[in-house]
Scaffold this motif. Structure first.
Motif, mmCIF file in Angstrom:
data_model
loop_
_atom_site.group_PDB
_atom_site.id
_atom_site.type_symbol
_atom_site.label_atom_id
_atom_site.label_comp_id
_atom_site.label_asym_id
_atom_site.label_seq_id
_atom_site.Cartn_x
_atom_site.Cartn_y
_atom_site.Cartn_z
ATOM 1 N N SER A 189 0.832 -1.201 0.000
ATOM 2 C CA SER A 189 0.000 0.000 0.000
ATOM 3 C C SER A 189 0.867 1.252 0.000
ATOM 4 N N GLY A 223 -8.483 4.263 0.459
ATOM 5 C CA GLY A 223 -9.542 3.254 0.397
ATOM 6 C C GLY A 223 -10.537 3.302 1.549
ATOM 7 N N SER A 225 -9.534 -2.586 -5.001
ATOM 8 C CA SER A 225 -8.166 -2.149 -4.669
ATOM 9 C C SER A 225 -7.116 -3.047 -5.322
ATOM 10 N N MET A 247 4.042 -8.489 7.908
ATOM 11 C CA MET A 247 2.858 -8.035 8.647
ATOM 12 C C MET A 247 2.079 -9.214 9.210
ATOM 13 N N ARG A 260 2.357 -12.148 6.477
ATOM 14 C CA ARG A 260 2.355 -11.689 5.087
ATOM 15 C C ARG A 260 3.682 -11.029 4.753
HETATM 16 N N1 F0G Z 1 -9.642 -2.717 0.713
HETATM 17 C C1 F0G Z 1 -8.636 -3.583 0.547
HETATM 18 C C2 F0G Z 1 -8.885 -4.857 -0.170
HETATM 19 C C3 F0G Z 1 -7.353 -3.279 1.027
HETATM 20 O O1 F0G Z 1 -6.374 -4.157 0.852
HETATM 21 C C4 F0G Z 1 -7.144 -2.043 1.688
HETATM 22 C C5 F0G Z 1 -5.837 -1.702 2.233
HETATM 23 C C6 F0G Z 1 -8.237 -1.168 1.839
HETATM 24 C C7 F0G Z 1 -9.461 -1.527 1.339
HETATM 25 C C8 F0G Z 1 -8.082 0.135 2.552
HETATM 26 O O2 F0G Z 1 -7.385 1.023 1.747
HETATM 27 O O3 F0G Z 1 -5.311 1.546 3.072
HETATM 28 O O4 F0G Z 1 -6.039 2.997 1.161
HETATM 29 O O5 F0G Z 1 -7.304 2.997 3.287
HETATM 30 N N2 F0G Z 1 -4.903 -2.544 2.417
HETATM 31 C C9 F0G Z 1 -3.583 -2.228 2.930
HETATM 32 C C10 F0G Z 1 -2.796 -3.492 3.169
HETATM 33 C C11 F0G Z 1 -3.579 -1.319 4.106
HETATM 34 O O6 F0G Z 1 -1.690 -3.374 3.679
HETATM 35 O O7 F0G Z 1 -3.218 -4.595 2.804
HETATM 36 P P1 F0G Z 1 -6.450 2.207 2.356
#
Ligand code: F0G
Length: 485
Positions: free
Chosen positions: A63, A111, A228, A390, A414
């Motif tokens: 991210s 996100g 995402s 993580m 991970r």
């Molecule tokens: N949805 C999914 C599938 C995600 O993997 C993430 C974030 C978000 C929503 C939220 O988005 O961080 O921009 O607010 N995943 C990151 C991770 C944090 O490390 O897997 P965000």
């Protein structure tokens, strides 16, 4: 001409090959193990709280850490700085239409901000949201608005070792049963997450998404797609689903987004290092959420994202049509998973996207789940290598209303492989150190919380080892590696 970043060795086997060259570099620091142990203590045995000055390979997440392309950086230079009516935003709208096939776009800063807007608009107390699997921030926002999540993965999805190509699929029978049990009126939307993050970056198939759409239509329920990681899911559909082998990435992406009423994404993963968005072709849905953007994010033509990042998002969206760009990380992950498996390390299979996932419950069989085996493994790997992974297990879970621990379905470590960031020799270093740690796994002990924030505790929570196992790990490392870093 081949469009994948995988080539064949002369004597057989695949070589994951970098189809890009490195033109800007950042120096990394591999600090001695004694400093790493100190740093881990200072960070409360939580890899989120480490400073990157103590980290060698940052595999925490993809991210905001994917490499930017020359074209993205170039585009950032012609950003149109304007509070309202920025042409940068118009270019992004066009990219969203061209790549994701959606006319109306609400920009948000990342996100979870999209999740905030969607949940505040559609989730009411007592509502139920069926989904393939939750993501941490999604769950938090749904609960914040009084809703409940029901996960409807197939039974085999949490079998960590599997040959199933689409472990992110939703079980359609369970979905219909759920709708009949809770009642259509209590379900504001069904959510599908591309490349289901928390079960190891596992994709769903196009056939499954079509089935979910059929049920959504049958009961008149809105279908929301978390896009995402849609590029990677589309790539794996192309690789693994017979009906889609001949289609281009663009065709697959548009088909996927076309099946959803509402698509949202973290651009930190999808296309850039910041930003996010919510898009739809239904004016009425857009209108329901519109007012929330200036309230929580920023004006409707920037939504809390800098115009430079908006330009990078635009180029990044077009680049996600390029298979060589999208395939690099999944191919490195596949190599990492397969090499670790050869050494007996329990890995989540088939290899997914975003990162390689180690089965911490197996790796640390001797650590009870209440003592956070995945958190302990993340700490131990950092100490013996400087690699920051993580925890994706019970530390990332929540407590129930009575304060009891809800043990996670899976305990994973991970190791994220952001796009085009690491070289193959760095991946080989990861393999070597995980292998060593696996041979010495009995030295790893459990953890306990000493500071536990009430929401999303895994981010800033503090833990400590239940025994003095980190010192024993250091001692063994010195014995085996001499004065090496
Ligand atoms: N949805 C999914 C599938 C995600 O993997 C993430 C974030 C978000 C929503 C939220 O988005 O961080 O921009 O607010 N995943 C990151 C991770 C944090 O490390 O897997 P965000």
């Amino acid at each position: 001409m081949s469009t994948t970043s995988k080539v064949k060795f002369y004597r057989g086997g695949d070589l994951p090959l970098e189809l890009h060259k490195v033109r800007v570099v950042q120096k990394l620091h591999l600090v001695p193990i004694e400093r790493r142990l100190e740093a881990m203590k200072e960070a409360g045995f939580n890899t989120f709280r480490l400073s990157t000055k103590d980290v060698f390979l940052d595999m925490l997440t993809d991210s905001g850490t994917n490499a930017m392309s020359d074209n993205q950086l170039a585009a950032m230079m012609h950003a149109d700085d304007a509070y309202a009516g920025s042409q940068s935003f118009e270019r992004l709208q066009k990219a969203v239409l061209d790549v994701l096939g959606k006319k109306y776009l609400l920009p948000v800063h990342q996100g979870r901000a999209a999740e905030n807007v969607i949940c505040r608009t559609f989730v009411k107390p007592g509502n139920v949201i069926p989904m393939n699997y939750h993501f941490t921030t999604t769950l938090a926002h749904i609960q914040e608005n009084g809703g409940r999540v029901v996960e409807l993965l197939h039974d085999h999805a949490t079998e960590l070792k599997s040959e199933h190509p689409f472990k992110g699929n939703m079980d359609i029978e369970k979905l219909e049963n759920c709708i009949n049990e809770v009642g259509v009126e209590n379900i504001p939307f069904i959510r599908m997450e591309a490349s289901t993050n928390l079960i190891g970056g596992q994709p769903f198939s196009m056939a499954n998404l079509m089935d979910v759409r059929r049920i959504a239509d049958k009961y008149g329920i809105m279908l929301v797609l978390d896009a995402s990681l849609i590029g990677e899911n589309a790539y794996l559909i192309k690789q693994r689903e017979d009906n889609w082998k001949e289609n281009s990435m663009g065709e697959i992406l548009k088909m996927m987004t076309g099946l959803a009423d509402l698509v949202y994404f973290s651009a930190r993963k999808l296309s850039s290092s910041r930003g996010g968005g919510i898009c739809t072709n239904q004016r009425a849905l857009y209108a329901k959420m519109e007012a929330m953007i200036p309230l929580y994010e920023g004006f409707l033509t920037y939504g809390g994202i800098s115009v430079r990042e908006i330009e990078a998002m635009t180029v990044g969206l077009y680049e996600s049509l390029d298979e060589t760009m999208i395939s690099q990380s999944p191919n490195f992950i596949k190599y990492l998973v397969e090499e670790l498996e050869k050494r007996g390390v329990p890995m989540v299979t088939p290899p997914g996207v975003l990162g390689a996932h180690v089965d911490a419950m197996k790796f640390c069989e001797h650590i009870p789940q209440e003592e956070y085996p995945a958190g302990a493994l993340a700490a131990a790997l950092y100490i013996c290598s400087g690699i920051r992974g993580m925890e994706r297990g019970t530390v990332s879970s929540v407590r129930d209303e009575n304060g009891n621990e809800i043990l996670a379905d899976v305990e994973l470590l991970r190791l994220a492989v952001p796009r085009r960031v690491f070289t193959l020799s760095q991946i080989n270093y990861v393999i070597d150190r995980v292998d060593w740690l696996y041979q010495n796994r009995k030295l790893i002990g459990g953890l306990k919380f000493v500071y536990e924030p009430p929401v999303l505790r895994f981010f800033m929570g503090g833990l400590e080892p239940k025994t003095n196992w980190p010192a024993r790990l250091l001692e063994k490392f010195r014995k085996d590696f001499g004065d090496s870093l």
